[in-house]
Design a protein around this motif. Structure first.
Motif, PDB file in Angstrom:
ATOM      1  N   PRO A 177      47.073  16.587 -48.609  1.00 31.01           N
ATOM      2  CA  PRO A 177      45.901  15.637 -48.111  1.00 31.01           C
ATOM      3  C   PRO A 177      46.116  14.174 -48.571  1.00 31.01           C
ATOM      4  CG  PRO A 177      44.916  17.319 -49.376  1.00 31.01           C
ATOM      5  CD  PRO A 177      46.593  17.663 -49.144  1.00 31.01           C
ATOM      6  N   GLY A 215      47.608  20.033 -56.258  1.00 35.01           N
ATOM      7  CA  GLY A 215      49.225  20.459 -56.094  1.00 35.01           C
ATOM      8  C   GLY A 215      49.950  20.952 -57.211  1.00 35.01           C
ATOM      9  N   VAL A 243      42.495  22.142 -51.786  1.00 33.03           N
ATOM     10  CA  VAL A 243      41.751  20.917 -51.646  1.00 33.03           C
ATOM     11  C   VAL A 243      41.691  20.492 -50.220  1.00 33.03           C
ATOM     12  CG1 VAL A 243      41.599  18.694 -52.285  1.00 33.03           C
ATOM     13  CG2 VAL A 243      42.344  20.283 -54.066  1.00 33.03           C
ATOM     14  N   HIS A 250      64.390  28.178 -57.526  1.00 33.30           N
ATOM     15  CA  HIS A 250      62.974  27.554 -57.716  1.00 33.30           C
ATOM     16  C   HIS A 250      62.037  28.049 -58.272  1.00 33.30           C
ATOM     17  CE1 HIS A 250      58.958  26.071 -55.905  1.00 33.30           C
ATOM     18  NE2 HIS A 250      59.467  24.700 -55.866  1.00 33.30           N
ATOM     19  N   SER A 267      64.868  30.507 -53.580  1.00 31.47           N
ATOM     20  CA  SER A 267      66.119  30.020 -53.211  1.00 31.47           C
ATOM     21  C   SER A 267      66.576  29.074 -54.396  1.00 31.47           C
ATOM     22  CB  SER A 267      66.051  29.281 -51.894  1.00 31.47           C
ATOM     23  OG  SER A 267      67.553  28.964 -51.610  1.00 31.47           O
ATOM     24  N   GLY A 268      67.855  28.256 -54.145  1.00 26.91           N
ATOM     25  CA  GLY A 268      68.265  27.593 -55.164  1.00 26.91           C
ATOM     26  C   GLY A 268      67.827  26.015 -55.490  1.00 26.91           C
ATOM     27  N   THR A 325      63.807  16.962 -56.958  1.00 27.10           N
ATOM     28  CA  THR A 325      63.219  17.720 -57.928  1.00 27.10           C
ATOM     29  C   THR A 325      63.103  16.759 -59.002  1.00 27.10           C
ATOM     30  OG1 THR A 325      63.815  19.687 -57.184  1.00 27.10           O
ATOM     31  CG2 THR A 325      62.820  19.803 -59.380  1.00 27.10           C
ATOM     32  N   PHE A 357      59.337  24.152 -46.694  1.00 20.02           N
ATOM     33  CA  PHE A 357      59.472  25.112 -47.840  1.00 20.02           C
ATOM     34  C   PHE A 357      58.246  26.066 -47.876  1.00 20.02           C
ATOM     35  CE2 PHE A 357      62.656  22.033 -49.818  1.00 20.02           C
ATOM     36  CZ  PHE A 357      63.810  23.053 -49.926  1.00 20.02           C
ATOM     37  N   GLU A 412      46.348  24.304 -57.064  1.00 21.96           N
ATOM     38  CA  GLU A 412      47.159  24.894 -56.102  1.00 21.96           C
ATOM     39  C   GLU A 412      46.728  25.914 -55.014  1.00 21.96           C
ATOM     40  OE1 GLU A 412      50.490  24.183 -55.260  1.00 21.96           O
ATOM     41  OE2 GLU A 412      50.179  26.057 -53.728  1.00 21.96           O
ATOM     42  N   ARG A 413      46.806  25.436 -53.797  1.00 20.02           N
ATOM     43  CA  ARG A 413      46.478  26.193 -52.655  1.00 20.02           C
ATOM     44  C   ARG A 413      46.972  27.598 -52.489  1.00 20.02           C
ATOM     45  NH1 ARG A 413      49.046  24.516 -46.955  1.00 20.02           N
ATOM     46  NH2 ARG A 413      50.843  24.091 -47.746  1.00 20.02           N
ATOM     47  N   HIS A 414      48.303  27.877 -52.982  1.00 16.14           N
ATOM     48  CA  HIS A 414      48.901  28.843 -52.854  1.00 16.14           C
ATOM     49  C   HIS A 414      48.515  30.026 -54.102  1.00 16.14           C
ATOM     50  CE1 HIS A 414      51.354  28.196 -49.198  1.00 16.14           C
ATOM     51  NE2 HIS A 414      51.909  27.382 -49.823  1.00 16.14           N
ATOM     52  N   GLU A 459      56.794  14.538 -53.977  1.00 13.84           N
ATOM     53  CA  GLU A 459      56.977  14.441 -52.722  1.00 13.84           C
ATOM     54  C   GLU A 459      55.911  13.563 -51.934  1.00 13.84           C
ATOM     55  OE1 GLU A 459      59.786  15.958 -50.581  1.00 13.84           O
ATOM     56  OE2 GLU A 459      60.677  15.957 -52.600  1.00 13.84           O
ATOM     57  N   ASP A 468      50.508  16.946 -54.230  1.00 19.32           N
ATOM     58  CA  ASP A 468      50.754  18.047 -53.146  1.00 19.32           C
ATOM     59  C   ASP A 468      51.708  17.819 -51.904  1.00 19.32           C
ATOM     60  OD1 ASP A 468      49.149  15.895 -52.742  1.00 19.32           O
ATOM     61  OD2 ASP A 468      47.723  16.736 -51.458  1.00 19.32           O
ATOM     62  N   ILE A 527      56.112  21.737 -58.347  1.00 22.99           N
ATOM     63  CA  ILE A 527      56.984  21.450 -59.669  1.00 22.99           C
ATOM     64  C   ILE A 527      56.630  20.005 -60.074  1.00 22.99           C
ATOM     65  CG2 ILE A 527      59.343  20.621 -60.316  1.00 22.99           C
ATOM     66  CD1 ILE A 527      59.222  23.528 -59.528  1.00 22.99           C
ATOM     67  N   ALA A 528      56.330  19.177 -59.365  1.00 22.12           N
ATOM     68  CA  ALA A 528      55.567  17.760 -59.640  1.00 22.12           C
ATOM     69  C   ALA A 528      54.430  17.897 -60.449  1.00 22.12           C
ATOM     70  CB  ALA A 528      55.588  16.712 -58.278  1.00 22.12           C
TER      71      ALA A 528
HETATM   72  C1  FAD Z   1      57.046  26.975 -51.836  1.00 18.23           C
HETATM   73  C2  FAD Z   1      58.063  26.189 -52.100  1.00 18.23           C
HETATM   74  C3  FAD Z   1      59.423  26.169 -52.387  1.00 18.23           C
HETATM   75  C4  FAD Z   1      60.575  25.599 -52.693  1.00 18.23           C
HETATM   76  N1  FAD Z   1      61.625  25.852 -52.829  1.00 18.23           N
HETATM   77  C5  FAD Z   1      62.796  25.022 -52.947  1.00 18.23           C
HETATM   78  C6  FAD Z   1      64.182  25.476 -53.157  1.00 18.23           C
HETATM   79  O1  FAD Z   1      64.246  26.738 -53.128  1.00 18.23           O
HETATM   80  N2  FAD Z   1      64.944  24.407 -53.351  1.00 18.23           N
HETATM   81  C7  FAD Z   1      64.801  23.154 -53.265  1.00 18.23           C
HETATM   82  O2  FAD Z   1      65.665  22.403 -53.307  1.00 18.23           O
HETATM   83  N3  FAD Z   1      63.552  22.817 -53.340  1.00 18.23           N
HETATM   84  C8  FAD Z   1      62.342  23.571 -53.049  1.00 18.23           C
HETATM   85  N4  FAD Z   1      61.113  23.187 -52.651  1.00 18.23           N
HETATM   86  C9  FAD Z   1      61.062  21.661 -52.730  1.00 18.23           C
HETATM   87  C10 FAD Z   1      60.732  21.156 -54.340  1.00 18.23           C
HETATM   88  O3  FAD Z   1      59.967  21.864 -54.975  1.00 18.23           O
HETATM   89  C11 FAD Z   1      60.646  19.711 -54.093  1.00 18.23           C
HETATM   90  O4  FAD Z   1      61.645  19.169 -53.221  1.00 18.23           O
HETATM   91  C12 FAD Z   1      60.531  18.785 -55.389  1.00 18.23           C
HETATM   92  O5  FAD Z   1      60.685  19.583 -56.475  1.00 18.23           O
HETATM   93  C13 FAD Z   1      59.107  17.994 -55.419  1.00 18.23           C
HETATM   94  O6  FAD Z   1      58.284  18.806 -55.507  1.00 18.23           O
HETATM   95  P1  FAD Z   1      56.629  18.445 -55.490  1.00 18.23           P
HETATM   96  O7  FAD Z   1      56.022  19.152 -56.309  1.00 18.23           O
HETATM   97  O8  FAD Z   1      56.421  16.877 -55.110  1.00 18.23           O
HETATM   98  O9  FAD Z   1      56.387  19.019 -53.906  1.00 18.23           O
HETATM   99  P2  FAD Z   1      56.235  20.376 -53.143  1.00 18.23           P
HETATM  100  O10 FAD Z   1      57.199  20.970 -53.943  1.00 18.23           O
HETATM  101  O11 FAD Z   1      55.791  20.254 -51.874  1.00 18.23           O
HETATM  102  O12 FAD Z   1      54.729  21.027 -53.841  1.00 18.23           O
HETATM  103  C14 FAD Z   1      53.547  20.608 -53.510  1.00 18.23           C
HETATM  104  C15 FAD Z   1      52.413  21.631 -53.917  1.00 18.23           C
HETATM  105  O13 FAD Z   1      51.210  21.184 -53.443  1.00 18.23           O
HETATM  106  C16 FAD Z   1      50.615  22.266 -52.787  1.00 18.23           C
HETATM  107  N5  FAD Z   1      49.441  21.743 -51.948  1.00 18.23           N
HETATM  108  C17 FAD Z   1      49.665  21.275 -50.755  1.00 18.23           C
HETATM  109  N6  FAD Z   1      48.543  20.867 -50.236  1.00 18.23           N
HETATM  110  C18 FAD Z   1      47.714  21.240 -50.906  1.00 18.23           C
HETATM  111  C19 FAD Z   1      46.169  21.202 -50.989  1.00 18.23           C
HETATM  112  N7  FAD Z   1      45.423  20.892 -50.055  1.00 18.23           N
HETATM  113  N8  FAD Z   1      45.291  21.742 -52.363  1.00 18.23           N
HETATM  114  C20 FAD Z   1      46.235  22.339 -53.080  1.00 18.23           C
HETATM  115  N9  FAD Z   1      47.372  22.389 -53.084  1.00 18.23           N
HETATM  116  C21 FAD Z   1      48.178  21.794 -52.144  1.00 18.23           C
HETATM  117  C22 FAD Z   1      51.590  22.991 -52.027  1.00 18.23           C
HETATM  118  O14 FAD Z   1      51.079  24.269 -51.769  1.00 18.23           O
HETATM  119  C23 FAD Z   1      52.763  23.002 -53.236  1.00 18.23           C
HETATM  120  O15 FAD Z   1      52.814  23.754 -54.040  1.00 18.23           O
HETATM  121  C24 FAD Z   1      60.120  24.037 -52.700  1.00 18.23           C
HETATM  122  C25 FAD Z   1      58.877  23.815 -52.328  1.00 18.23           C
HETATM  123  C26 FAD Z   1      57.980  24.731 -52.381  1.00 18.23           C
HETATM  124  C27 FAD Z   1      56.474  24.201 -51.884  1.00 18.23           C
END
Ligand code: FAD
Length: 486
Positions: free
Chosen positions: A176, A22, A144, A120, A56-57, A322, A254, A45-47, A309, A171, A25-26
Motif C-alpha cells: 500500500p 513490510g 497494514v 532467500h 529459492s535462490g 536485493t 514472489f 509484516e503481513r505474512h 521494491e 512493502d 529484505i528491505a
Molecule cells: C516471499 C518472497 C520470496 C522471495 N524470494 C525471492 C527469491 O527466491 N529470489 C529472489 O531473487 N528474490 C526473491 N524475492 C524478492 C526479493 O526479496 C526482492 O527482489 C528484493 O530483495 C527487495 O525486497 P523488498 O523487501 O523491497 O520487497 P519484497 O521482497 O517484495 O518484500 C516486501 C514485503 O512487504 C510485505 N508486505 C506487503 N504488503 C504489506 C502490508 N500491507 N502490510 C505489511 N507487510 C506487507 C510483503 O509480505 C513482503 O514481505 C522474494 C520476495 C518475497 C516477498
C-alpha cells in the motif's frame, strides 16, 4: 581483502521511532541499519515468518556483501552462502558453450566485496536474527491496511493502530505505501516476459556441469525468447533454477504458491538438462512488469518514505534487486545517524531520495536490459550476441570484459556498480551538504543575516529538496505523477 568491520557506527543524539511497513529484505535490513545507529525500529509484516521467506535462490553482488560485512555478518553469511567466481554462458536449445566470465581476486579487491549465492530464506534469517539481536521489533501477521502519513499512523487488519515518527514503506511492488506516495494505485505494464522460479535437487546436475557446481558457478543459457539462470544453493544440495520465458498472461509474484510444472515451460531445453527440468519442483510464476520511475519517494507530508521494491521495482531474479533494497536501508540509517533535532527529519528524507534515485534508476535500467538481453527472441542481434561471446570464449577471454582489460565495459560496471560504497556516499553527503546546512542554520540562530538583512531568507534560500547530489551514474529521466498511466 574484503571489507569487514562490525565497529559501532556514529550514534544519533536524537533517537526517534521508525515504523517500517513490510518485513522483506528491505524492511529487515533497514531495521537493522537504524538500530545500529541508535534509532527505534518496528517492522510490520503481513505474512507469518514462514511465508515471508522465499524457498529459492538469490544472488548477492559485491556492493551488497560489503555492506553486510560492514555490519558484522560475514561469518553468518559464510555459514550459509557460497562464494561464486564464475559465470558460464551457453545456448539454450543445444547447450553449446559460448564462453565464461571469471571474476579474479584483483578485480574483487577493487570492489571490497564478493559474489555470493544462497536461498532467500537464508538471507532472511540472517537479517532477522541480526535485527532482533540489535533490538528491532519485528511483528509478523501484521498486515497494514491503511496509512495516514500526516498522522504518522497505520491501521492493521486487526483494527489496531500503530504510530511512529517516520513511516518507511518497505512493502514491495504491490504493497500500500507506493500507492499512498503516488496518490493512486498503479500496477506497471506487463512486459510479456515472466520468470519461473524453483529449486531442483543437486543430484540432477548433468555431468558436463559437475565442475561448474564445484566452483559454485552460475549457469546462463540464452534461448529464443527464453533464458535460464541456474546456480547451487543449500550447501550445493540444491540448484536454484530460474527460467525466463513467455508470460502466459496470468498474474504472479514472489510468495505465490508454486503452480507451474517446469517440464511444460522449458520443454525445448538442451536434452542434457532434461533431468533437471523433469525433476524440478513446480515453479512460482513472477510477472515481469515495467514501471515508470517515481518522481517522489517521499509523501507530501514528509513523513512517509519508500525504500526497496516499493520505490523501484526491479525485474525478478536480477542480481541488483536485493542489493538496491539493502543499500537503501544502509543509506537511510547513515543519514539519520546525524539526526540531532526534529527539524532535520524532512530534509534527511529528501536527501535520501536525492542520493538513491540516480543510483537505482541507472542500475534498474541496466538490469532490465540484462533480462531482455538474455531472453532475446532469435534475431540478428541475438546471433551477434552469441557470436561475440563465442569468439572471446574460444580465445579463453572473459566474455563480459570484451577482451580489453581495464578499458572494458566490465571495469566500468565494477567501478560504478559493484565498487560503489553506499555508506561512503551517505557520509560524503553529510560532509558536503549536511554540515554546511547546519552551519548556515547555526549562523542564522546566532543572528547572522543575509545580504539584504533578512535572516529568514538566509535559511529559505537553502532549499534541501532542490539539491542534486553528485554520484557517478547517469540518471534516466524521471516522470511526474501526471505521466503515470501504467
Ligand atoms: C516471499 C518472497 C520470496 C522471495 N524470494 C525471492 C527469491 O527466491 N529470489 C529472489 O531473487 N528474490 C526473491 N524475492 C524478492 C526479493 O526479496 C526482492 O527482489 C528484493 O530483495 C527487495 O525486497 P523488498 O523487501 O523491497 O520487497 P519484497 O521482497 O517484495 O518484500 C516486501 C514485503 O512487504 C510485505 N508486505 C506487503 N504488503 C504489506 C502490508 N500491507 N502490510 C505489511 N507487510 C506487507 C510483503 O509480505 C513482503 O514481505 C522474494 C520476495 C518475497 C516477498
Amino acid at each position: 581483502m574484503s571489507a569487514e568491520s562490525s565497529s559501532t557506527p556514529l550514534q544519533t543524539v536524537h533517537p526517534i521511532s521508525f515504523l517500517i511497513i513490510g518485513g522483506g529484505i528491505a524492511g529487515l535490513a533497514c531495521a537493522l541499519a537504524l538500530r545500529r545507529v541508535g534509532h527505534h525500529a518496528l517492522v510490520l509484516e503481513r505474512h507469518d515468518m514462514k511465508s515471508a521467506r522465499g524457498d529459492s535462490g538469490i544472488r548477492l553482488p559485491p556492493n551488497l556483501t560489503k555492506i553486510l560485512f560492514h555490519w558484522g555478518l560475514r561469518s553468518a553469511l559464510k555459514e550459509k552462502a557460497l562464494i561464486s567466481h564464475t559465470i558460464l554462458f551457453a545456448t539454450y536449445e543445444s547447450g553449446d558453450y559460448l564462453g565464461s566470465q571469471v571474476w579474479s581476486q584483483d578485480v574483487l579487491k577493487e570492489t571490497r566485496g564478493v559474489f555470493m549465492v544462497l536461498k532467500h530464506a537464508e538471507l532472511y534469517d540472517i537479517l532477522y536474527e541480526a535485527a532482533t539481536r540489535a533490538g528491532a521489533q519485528i511483528r509478523h501477521n501484521a498486515e497494514v491496511v491503511e496509512i495516514d502519513a500526516s498522522e504518522r499512523e497505520v491501521t492493521l487488519a486487526s483494527g489496531e493502530t500503530v504510530s511512529g515518527d517516520v513511516l518507511v514503506g518497505a512493502d514491495g511492488e504491490y504493497g500500500p505505501s507506493r500507492a499512498v506516495v503516488i496518490g493512486k494505485q498503479v500496477r506497471g505494464s506487463p512486459t510479456g516476459l515472466a520468470m519461473y522460479d524453483t529449486l531442483v535437487p543437486g543430484k540432477y546436475v548433468p555431468p558436463h556441469l559437475f565442475k561448474l557446481r564445484e566452483q559454485n558457478g552460475v549457469y546462463v543459457a540464452f534461448g529464443d525468447g527464453r533464458a535460464i539462470l541456474a546456480y547451487p544453493v543449500g550447501n550445493k544440495e540444491e540448484i536454484a533454477f530460474q527460467f525466463y520465458g513467455p508470460d502466459d498472461g496470468g498474474d504472479g509474484k514472489f510468495g505465490d504458491a508454486p503452480s507451474m510444472p517446469v517440464i511444460d515451460i522449458a520443454s525445448k531445453v538442451d536434452p542434457r538438462l532434461q533431468p533437471i527440468v523433469k525433476n524440478a519442483r513446480k515453479a512460482t510464476r513472477i510477472t515481469i512488469r515495467d514501471h515508470n520511475d517515481l518522481e517522489d519517494w517521499v509523501e507530501d507530508d514528509g513523513r512517509l518514505v519508500l525504500i526497496g521494491e516499493a520505490a523501484h521495482p526491479f525485474p525478478p531474479g536480477t542480481i541488483q534487486a536485493t542489493a538496491m533494497a539493502v543499500e537503501d536501508g544502509a543509506v537511510l540509517a547513515k543519514l539519520f545517524s546525524h539526526l540531532s533535532e526534529e527539524r532535520q527529519i524532512e530534509s534527511f528524507l529528501y536527501a535520501f531520495q536525492e542520493l538513491r534515485q540516480p543510483r537505482t534508476r541507472s542500475v534498474r535500467a541496466s538490469e532490465f536490459g540484462n533480462a531482455f538481453f538474455m531472453a532475446m527472441p532469435a534475431c540478428e542481434q541475438s546471433r551477434q550476441r552469441d557470436e561475440g561471446m563465442r569468439m572471446l570464449g574460444e580465445k579463453g577471454l572473459n566474455v563480459l570484459e570484451g577482451g580489453d582489460g581495464e578499458a572494458s565495459g566490465a571495469w566500468d560496471e565494477i567501478r560504478t556498480v559493484f565498487g560503489y560504497d553506499c555508506e561512503d556516499e551517505a557520509d560524503d553527503w553529510w560532509v558536503q551538504w549536511g554540515l554546511l546546512r547546519e552551519r548556515a542554520l547555526g549562523r542564522q540562530a546566532d543572528g547572522e543575516e543575509d545580504e539584504d538583512g533578512d535572516p529568514a531568507a538566509a535559511s529559505s534560500a537553502f532549499d534541501f529538496s532542490a539539491f542534486t547530489v553528485q554520484v557517478s551514474e547517469i540518471a534516466t529521466e524521471a516522470v511526474s505523477e501526471h505521466d503515470y498511466d501504467e
